[in-house]
Design a protein around this motif. Structure first.
Motif, PDB file in Angstrom:
ATOM      1  N   THR A  72       0.839  -1.213   0.000  1.00 37.79           N
ATOM      2  CA  THR A  72       0.000   0.000   0.000  1.00 37.79           C
ATOM      3  C   THR A  72       0.866   1.251   0.000  1.00 37.79           C
ATOM      4  OG1 THR A  72      -1.653  -1.188   1.295  1.00 37.79           O
ATOM      5  CG2 THR A  72      -1.850   1.204   1.203  1.00 37.79           C
ATOM      6  N   ILE A  73       1.890   1.249   0.841  1.00 42.43           N
ATOM      7  CA  ILE A  73       2.772   2.413   0.938  1.00 42.43           C
ATOM      8  C   ILE A  73       3.552   2.588  -0.360  1.00 42.43           C
ATOM      9  CG2 ILE A  73       4.905   3.212   2.038  1.00 42.43           C
ATOM     10  CD1 ILE A  73       3.744   2.440   4.706  1.00 42.43           C
ATOM     11  N   LYS A  74       4.018   1.487  -0.931  1.00 42.27           N
ATOM     12  CA  LYS A  74       4.763   1.581  -2.195  1.00 42.27           C
ATOM     13  C   LYS A  74       3.876   2.155  -3.296  1.00 42.27           C
ATOM     14  CE  LYS A  74       7.594  -1.078  -5.413  1.00 42.27           C
ATOM     15  NZ  LYS A  74       8.268  -2.371  -5.682  1.00 42.27           N
ATOM     16  N   SER A  75       2.646   1.682  -3.361  1.00 34.63           N
ATOM     17  CA  SER A  75       1.714   2.157  -4.391  1.00 34.63           C
ATOM     18  C   SER A  75       1.414   3.640  -4.213  1.00 34.63           C
ATOM     19  CB  SER A  75       0.422   1.343  -4.314  1.00 34.63           C
ATOM     20  OG  SER A  75      -0.535   1.838  -5.216  1.00 34.63           O
ATOM     21  N   LEU A  76       1.163   4.054  -2.967  1.00 33.44           N
ATOM     22  CA  LEU A  76       0.889   5.460  -2.693  1.00 33.44           C
ATOM     23  C   LEU A  76       2.073   6.334  -3.066  1.00 33.44           C
ATOM     24  CD1 LEU A  76      -0.856   5.182   0.808  1.00 33.44           C
ATOM     25  CD2 LEU A  76      -1.918   6.051  -1.285  1.00 33.44           C
ATOM     26  N   ASN A  77       3.290   5.875  -2.751  1.00 34.15           N
ATOM     27  CA  ASN A  77       4.451   6.708  -3.014  1.00 34.15           C
ATOM     28  C   ASN A  77       4.807   6.755  -4.499  1.00 34.15           C
ATOM     29  OD1 ASN A  77       7.837   7.058  -2.710  1.00 34.15           O
ATOM     30  ND2 ASN A  77       6.501   8.397  -1.520  1.00 34.15           N
ATOM     31  N   LEU A  78       4.543   5.691  -5.209  1.00 38.95           N
ATOM     32  CA  LEU A  78       4.794   5.721  -6.651  1.00 38.95           C
ATOM     33  C   LEU A  78       3.842   6.703  -7.340  1.00 38.95           C
ATOM     34  CD1 LEU A  78       5.504   1.962  -7.436  1.00 38.95           C
ATOM     35  CD2 LEU A  78       7.098   3.879  -7.685  1.00 38.95           C
ATOM     36  N   LYS A  79       2.592   6.766  -6.856  1.00 37.30           N
ATOM     37  CA  LYS A  79       1.647   7.740  -7.405  1.00 37.30           C
ATOM     38  C   LYS A  79       2.108   9.153  -7.068  1.00 37.30           C
ATOM     39  CE  LYS A  79      -2.097   9.503  -9.169  1.00 37.30           C
ATOM     40  NZ  LYS A  79      -2.236   9.622 -10.640  1.00 37.30           N
ATOM     41  N   TYR A  80       2.558   9.348  -5.824  1.00 38.42           N
ATOM     42  CA  TYR A  80       3.092  10.651  -5.415  1.00 38.42           C
ATOM     43  C   TYR A  80       4.286  11.023  -6.292  1.00 38.42           C
ATOM     44  CZ  TYR A  80       5.754  14.077  -2.723  1.00 38.42           C
ATOM     45  OH  TYR A  80       6.476  15.191  -2.347  1.00 38.42           O
ATOM     46  N   THR A  81       5.170  10.059  -6.534  1.00 33.56           N
ATOM     47  CA  THR A  81       6.365  10.299  -7.351  1.00 33.56           C
ATOM     48  C   THR A  81       5.971  10.697  -8.768  1.00 33.56           C
ATOM     49  OG1 THR A  81       7.619   8.695  -6.043  1.00 33.56           O
ATOM     50  CG2 THR A  81       8.493   9.249  -8.214  1.00 33.56           C
ATOM     51  N   HIS A  82       4.970  10.024  -9.304  1.00 32.97           N
ATOM     52  CA  HIS A  82       4.486  10.376 -10.658  1.00 32.97           C
ATOM     53  C   HIS A  82       4.012  11.828 -10.682  1.00 32.97           C
ATOM     54  CE1 HIS A  82       2.215  10.313 -14.405  1.00 32.97           C
ATOM     55  NE2 HIS A  82       1.172  10.764 -13.717  1.00 32.97           N
ATOM     56  N   ASN A  83       3.207  12.212  -9.688  1.00 31.08           N
ATOM     57  CA  ASN A  83       2.697  13.586  -9.637  1.00 31.08           C
ATOM     58  C   ASN A  83       3.821  14.602  -9.459  1.00 31.08           C
ATOM     59  OD1 ASN A  83       0.025  12.818  -9.951  1.00 31.08           O
ATOM     60  ND2 ASN A  83      -0.380  12.705  -7.755  1.00 31.08           N
ATOM     61  N   ALA A  84       4.811  14.252  -8.645  1.00 27.94           N
ATOM     62  CA  ALA A  84       5.941  15.150  -8.426  1.00 27.94           C
ATOM     63  C   ALA A  84       6.714  15.368  -9.724  1.00 27.94           C
ATOM     64  CB  ALA A  84       6.860  14.583  -7.354  1.00 27.94           C
ATOM     65  N   GLU A  85       6.867  14.316 -10.507  1.00 30.93           N
ATOM     66  CA  GLU A  85       7.595  14.433 -11.773  1.00 30.93           C
ATOM     67  C   GLU A  85       6.778  15.190 -12.815  1.00 30.93           C
ATOM     68  OE1 GLU A  85       8.881  10.514 -12.860  1.00 30.93           O
ATOM     69  OE2 GLU A  85      10.366  10.422 -11.242  1.00 30.93           O
ATOM     70  N   VAL A  86       5.453  15.112 -12.719  1.00 30.45           N
ATOM     71  CA  VAL A  86       4.600  15.922 -13.603  1.00 30.45           C
ATOM     72  C   VAL A  86       4.877  17.400 -13.350  1.00 30.45           C
ATOM     73  CG1 VAL A  86       2.221  16.630 -14.071  1.00 30.45           C
ATOM     74  CG2 VAL A  86       2.773  14.207 -13.885  1.00 30.45           C
ATOM     75  N   LEU A  87       5.002  17.763 -12.077  1.00 34.68           N
ATOM     76  CA  LEU A  87       5.324  19.148 -11.736  1.00 34.68           C
ATOM     77  C   LEU A  87       6.728  19.516 -12.189  1.00 34.68           C
ATOM     78  CD1 LEU A  87       3.933  19.453  -8.077  1.00 34.68           C
ATOM     79  CD2 LEU A  87       2.876  20.288 -10.177  1.00 34.68           C
TER      80      LEU A  87
END
Length: 504
Positions: free
Chosen positions: A197-212
């Motif tokens: 769960t934590i890995k999935s949440l952080n990968l989504k966060y990482t994707h959004n951070a890279e979009v920025l």
């Protein structure tokens, strides 16, 4: 002037470019490196927010096509950290990085929201061990990647493995330019003990951070962003129609969405019992600093894509609700009753009239306030202003009283009390005005007559001795000490008593 510059790799941190340049040139002196790159010596304190980029560009060979914009926007974390700032603040930070004007690491960090924020920057550069190995095989060298230095990113977005922290400082006065090589990096994978769960949440966060990081979104004012959040919360029934937040429900849903362990990892734990926890303050209109990390956490919780926030054209936010009252009484009748109340109580002020005609006053004040203000007498004028005080005359009188008080204290019956400004004032029964600086002679006298602590002790001892003798008691140092009220173990007092007894 720099004779050459290594090829800038995609997503390479500007710091990494300088480190590779240093290695290829074989430069040992850090000072010589800086002077070579910028034409003069400057202090480097951050790998994420380098300054004086314009000086660096001027120092490149004439054939170089690299521009300040490319360095700042593609080889630093500038876009990520300024994404949620206004256009004005973003421009200021860009100019500071470009020419160093009004610039320092501290100024940039304050504008970015680090000042006073509990979300701290990374202290050391990080890397992906798989990326490192692939670089060695394809490029013959590795480099520090910009996206791996984003706060809150724990996984490599390409290989989905945990990032590793190097021993290379990314911020502070001890910064040196060190390559991502075998001295500080290796290809060994870290054991991933985090739940899926934590890995999935952080990968989504990482994707959004890279979009920025890779996007160039229009900047929005903070008030717009907060209104956008309120609109999304209203859609999810976490805010009322007028935009009032259902904070208890919001906190419960947020803490259910994110595991406690993950919020701790992201420096964003929520204490629901604290009225000032970051989540409560985050979705309210205030000027508090907000980390982009928490913006991304909140957007992910809302299930909103980054593009929607920045491309959205209209927000509503909190709506003011006006209640229209409908009078149920005849206004002329109510006015007549109010005038009658005033006539029956000619000396009453507004507060007294309100008390006498409670319901009537409420109705008139709500529905007919202009008329009420015209006909209702205002509060009586305050007391007449006191006459100007003659401080010289008052000083003379107070000095006389102070002297009388000292005599009273010295000759009072019972256990002595110490002569001090406070005991004099208390004896006279006067207020704190007695210590006014304008009473010059009185204040001087109070200082002069104030009894030293040892003087008071001796006077108290003499009184105790006289009392014991008068009552035909046995005179001993111990009994004197107890009678005077000093207790029996104070050695300083015992010495004073022995001195007085020797004088008898």
């Amino acid at each position: 002037m720099i004779n050459f510059l290594p090829e800038l790799y995609e997503n390479e941190l500007f710091y990494s470019v300088i480190a590779r340049y240093r290695t290829k040139c074989g430069m040992v002196s850090g000072r010589a490196l800086i002077e070579d790159l910028f034409g003069r010596y400057i202090v480097i304190t951050s790998s994420n927010f380098p300054l004086y980029i314009k000086d660096f560009i001027r120092n490149l060979p004439p054939s170089s096509k690299i521009a300040e914009k490319e360095i700042i926007e593609k080889h630093t974390t500038f876009r990520f950290y300024t994404s949620f700032l206004s256009g004005e603040k973003t421009k200021l930070i860009y100019q500071t990085m470009e020419d160093g004007r009004n610039g320092s690491k501290l100024n940039i960090e304050q504008r970015l929201g680090f000042g006073g924020s509990k979300v701290r920057q990374l202290s050391y550069l990080r890397y992906c061990p798989v990326c490192y190995q692939e670089d060695l095989e394809t490029l013959g060298e590795s480099y520090w990647r910009t996206n791996h230095q984003i706060i809150g990113v724990f996984y490599c977005s390409k290989h989905h493995v945990l990032l590793k922290e190097s021993s290379v400082l990314s911020t502070g006065t001890g910064i040196d330019f060190i390559c991502a090589d075998e001295r500080v990096c290796n290809a060994e994978l870290l054991e991933d003990k985090y739940p899926c769960t934590i890995k999935s949440l952080n990968l989504k966060y990482t994707h959004n951070a890279e979009v920025l990081l890779n996007g160039n979104f229009p900047r929005k004012e903070l008030s717009y962003i907060i209104d956008y959040y309120i609109d999304r919360l209203r859609e999810r029934r976490l805010a009322s129609k007028n935009g009032s937040l259902y904070m208890k429900d919001l906190q419960e849903r947020f803490m259910h969405f994110y595991p406690k362990q993950y919020l701790e990892m992201m420096q964003s734990s929520v204490d629901p019992d604290s009225p000032s926890n970051w989540l409560r303050l985050f979705v309210r209109h205030n000027n508090r600093n907000r980390s982009p990390l928490r913006h991304l956490l909140f957007l992910q919780f809302l299930g909103v894509e980054i593009d929607d926030l920045f491309e959205n054209k209209k927000v509503i936010g909190k709506k003011s609700v006006q209640v229209q009252y409908n009078p149920t009484f005849d206004i002329q009748k109510r006015r007549k009753k109010w005038l009658q109340l005033i006539a029956e109580n000619p000396n009453a002020n507004r507060s007294q009239l309100k008390e006498k005609g409670k319901g009537l006053h409420t109705w008139i004040y709500r529905y007919d306030r202009d008329w009420y203000n015209k006909v209702t007498p205002k509060a009586a004028l305050g007391k007449k202003k006191s006459a100007v005080i003659d401080w010289d005359k008052r000083d003379e009188e107070c000095l006389r009283l102070a002297k009388e008080a000292v005599e009273i204290i010295l000759h009072r019956e019972g256990k002595p009390i110490r002569i001090t400004p406070s005991s004099i004032r208390n004896t006279l029964g006067l207020g704190s005005w007695f210590h006014n600086k304008k009473l010059v002679r009185t204040q001087r006298y109070l200082k002069e007559v104030k009894e030293d602590i040892d003087e008071f002790r001796i006077r108290k001892i003499k009184w105790a001795i006289d009392e014991i003798i008068e009552n035909n008691g046995v005179l001993t140092p111990y009994k004197v000490q107890l009678y005077a009220g000093f207790g029996g173990s104070n050695k300083v007092i015992r010495k004073l008593i022995l001195i007085e007894l020797d004088r008898m």
